[in-house]
Design an enzyme around this catalytic site. Structure first.
Site, PDB file in Angstrom:
ATOM      1  N   HIS A 102      19.008  50.623  21.827  1.00 49.00           N
ATOM      2  CA  HIS A 102      20.043  50.095  21.099  1.00 49.00           C
ATOM      3  C   HIS A 102      19.743  49.947  19.520  1.00 49.00           C
ATOM      4  CE1 HIS A 102      19.404  47.927  24.998  1.00 49.00           C
ATOM      5  NE2 HIS A 102      20.782  47.451  24.951  1.00 49.00           N
ATOM      6  N   ASP A 105      16.937  47.751  18.579  1.00 48.94           N
ATOM      7  CA  ASP A 105      15.762  47.938  19.133  1.00 48.94           C
ATOM      8  C   ASP A 105      14.859  48.595  18.073  1.00 48.94           C
ATOM      9  OD1 ASP A 105      16.464  47.140  21.653  1.00 48.94           O
ATOM     10  OD2 ASP A 105      16.790  49.393  22.134  1.00 48.94           O
TER      11      ASP A 105
HETATM   12  C1  XUL Z   1      20.746  44.796  30.667  1.00 50.70           C
HETATM   13  C2  XUL Z   1      20.554  46.255  30.663  1.00 50.70           C
HETATM   14  C3  XUL Z   1      20.687  46.646  29.347  1.00 50.70           C
HETATM   15  C4  XUL Z   1      21.320  48.107  29.251  1.00 50.70           C
HETATM   16  C5  XUL Z   1      21.685  48.545  27.830  1.00 50.70           C
HETATM   17  O1  XUL Z   1      20.668  44.316  32.222  1.00 50.70           O
HETATM   18  O2  XUL Z   1      20.343  46.803  31.647  1.00 50.70           O
HETATM   19  O3  XUL Z   1      19.654  46.854  28.782  1.00 50.70           O
HETATM   20  O4  XUL Z   1      20.613  49.123  29.858  1.00 50.70           O
HETATM   21  O5  XUL Z   1      22.355  47.820  27.118  1.00 50.70           O
END
Ligand code: XUL
Ligand code: CO
Length: 439
Positions: A102, A105
């Site tokens: 993300h 992150d």
């Molecule tokens: C949350 C989840 C996230 C997604 C990416 O449950 O799985 O981490 O993978 O946003």
């Protein structure tokens, strides 16, 4: 560059009889299974958020792991770079070829969007260098539009257009970063794209706006040369009570309704499947039959708990059922197998991270071997083929070809009382699978 994890060696394949917990027992990257090296079947990916950011905090207490990696957090850029160093050292030692991220992150957010974007440019330059030096690739990128308080009522589904605009700007940047890092996928996970109560919610507008935002994202990404796949990652609940992307069928229906099904596929997560009261393999199959299978978040939930525990997968049976579905769906193209997983709060050393990945990778490697054995054995596929053989000829073929309507079928039924239906033989098949897998 100094070594951050001296207790983690370069992890080697030791074979099934080996006893070293810091070696692979089943994952042998170059070994061919069903005509393809294991590393191509299993495009393993590290999730930046859990591995390099998550510190083991829960509702009742703070973190238990040290994720500073030798740099102070308040020196945000030094800390962000230390995370990159830690991530690449782990990926190299564990033979993990990909990572997912993300935006948030990668480096702490700044006070303004412009400041955050500047930091992201700098840190992705650094990541790019490490990628070029190591050959490690980006599987997918995404935008965190759910943690900050501004997104408390959603991003694309926020009642406030300023928040919608802010989310759009963040998604634009996350797509640009994904393209810069050569990512082959871009994920939408709608953590807060849902609602708590109808008393304060305009569902129609929220759904329309969510689709608008996704359409904007697809169009912009294509305009800047993104060639990869888009994925929705369905999840039924947590943090929202009613999430608009409840499961694969719901997400596909949403995409179909808004004319987006050809543009966006599924990133199916195991723990999200079980939260929706589905098996992981059901969700992968539903994606495949909708022509929307893309990628997986390989983890495992705890069926006794009602939330997303994001454990490293160790259930070989479940993973085998999943690998069967993936192989039948043609395997991964742009997608892969992202470990959206974290060690338990009391597994708080760097070695535990290595054990988590090794167990997860070995689980899927063993699952691949078992799925290949089931396919090569052929009896399961033959059974299903035979079970539906009636649709190959006669009235069955007419039904499939659209040649028979209710009138023709009535005429047929009047002449042909059905025989007693054939047994589904579930228990026999379950025993047969056990013998193939554990035999
Ligand atoms: C949350 C989840 C996230 C997604 C990416 O449950 O799985 O981490 O993978 O946003
Ligand atoms: Co996930």
């Amino acid at each position: 560059m100094s070594e951050l994890f001296p207790n983690i060696p370069a992890v080697k394949y030791q074979g099934a009889s080996g006893q070293d917990p810091l070696a692979f027992s089943y994952y042998n990257p170059d070994e061919e299974i069903l005509g393809k090296p294991m590393k191509e079947h299993l495009k393993f990916s590290l999730a930046w958020w859990h591995t390099l950011c998550g510190e083991g905090s829960d509702m009742f207490g703070p973190g238990t792991y040290d994720k500073e990696f030798g740099a102070e957090k308040r020196d945000f850029m030094a800390h962000a770079k230390a995370k990159v160093d830690a991530g690449f050292e782990l990926m190299q030692k564990l033979s993990i070829g990909y990572f997912c991220f993300h935006d948030t992150d990668l480096v702490a957010e700044g006070q303004t969007l412009a400041e955050s974007n500047k930091r992201l440019d700098e840190i992705t330059d650094y990541i790019r260098q490490r990628m070029d030096a190591t050959g490690i690739k980006c599987l997918w990128g995404t935008c965190n539009a759910f943690s900050h308080r501004r997104f408390m009522a959603g991003a694309g589904t926020s009642p406030d257009p300023d928040i919608f605009a802010y989310a759009a700007a963040k998604i634009k940047k996350a797509i640009e970063l994904t393209v810069k890092l050569g990512g082959t996928g871009y994920v939408f996970w709608g953590g807060r794209e849902g609602y708590e109560t109808l008393l304060n919610t305009n569902v129609q507008l929220e759904l329309d706006n969510l689709a608008r935002l996704m359409r904007m994202a697809v169009e912009y990404a294509r305009s800047i040369g993104f060639k990869g796949d888009f994925y929705i990652e369905p999840k039924p609940k947590e943090p929202s009570k009613h999430q608009y992307d409840f499961d694969v069928a719901t997400a596909c229906n949403f995409l179909r309704a808004y004319g987006l099904l050809g543009d966006i596929k599924m990133n199916v997560e195991a723990n999200h499947a079980t939260l929706a009261s589905h098996t992981f393999s059901h969700e992968v199959r539903m994606a495949a039959v909708n022509g929307a299978f893309g990628s997986i978040d390989a983890n495992q939930g705890d069926l006794l708990l009602g939330w997303d525990t994001d454990q490293f997968p160790c259930d070989v049976y479940d993973a085998t059922m999943c690998m069967l579905e993936i192989i039948r769906a043609g395997g991964f193209t742009n997608g892969g197998l992202n470990f959206d997983a974290k060690t338990r709060r009391m597994s708080n050393t760097p070695e535990d991270m290595a054990y988590g990945f090794i167990t997860g990778m070995d689980t899927y490697a063993l699952a691949l071997r078992k799925a290949a054995a089931i396919i090569e054995d052929g009896r399961l596929d033959n059974f299903v083929e035979q079970r539906y053989a009636g649709y190959k000829a006669g009235i069955g073929a007419d039904i499939v070809a659209g040649k028979a309507g209710l009138k023709e079928l009535e005429a047929y039924a009047l002449q042909n009382e059905p025989k007693s239906p054939a047994s589904g033989r579930q228990e026999m098949l379950e025993g047969m699978l056990n013998r193939i897998m554990y035999g």
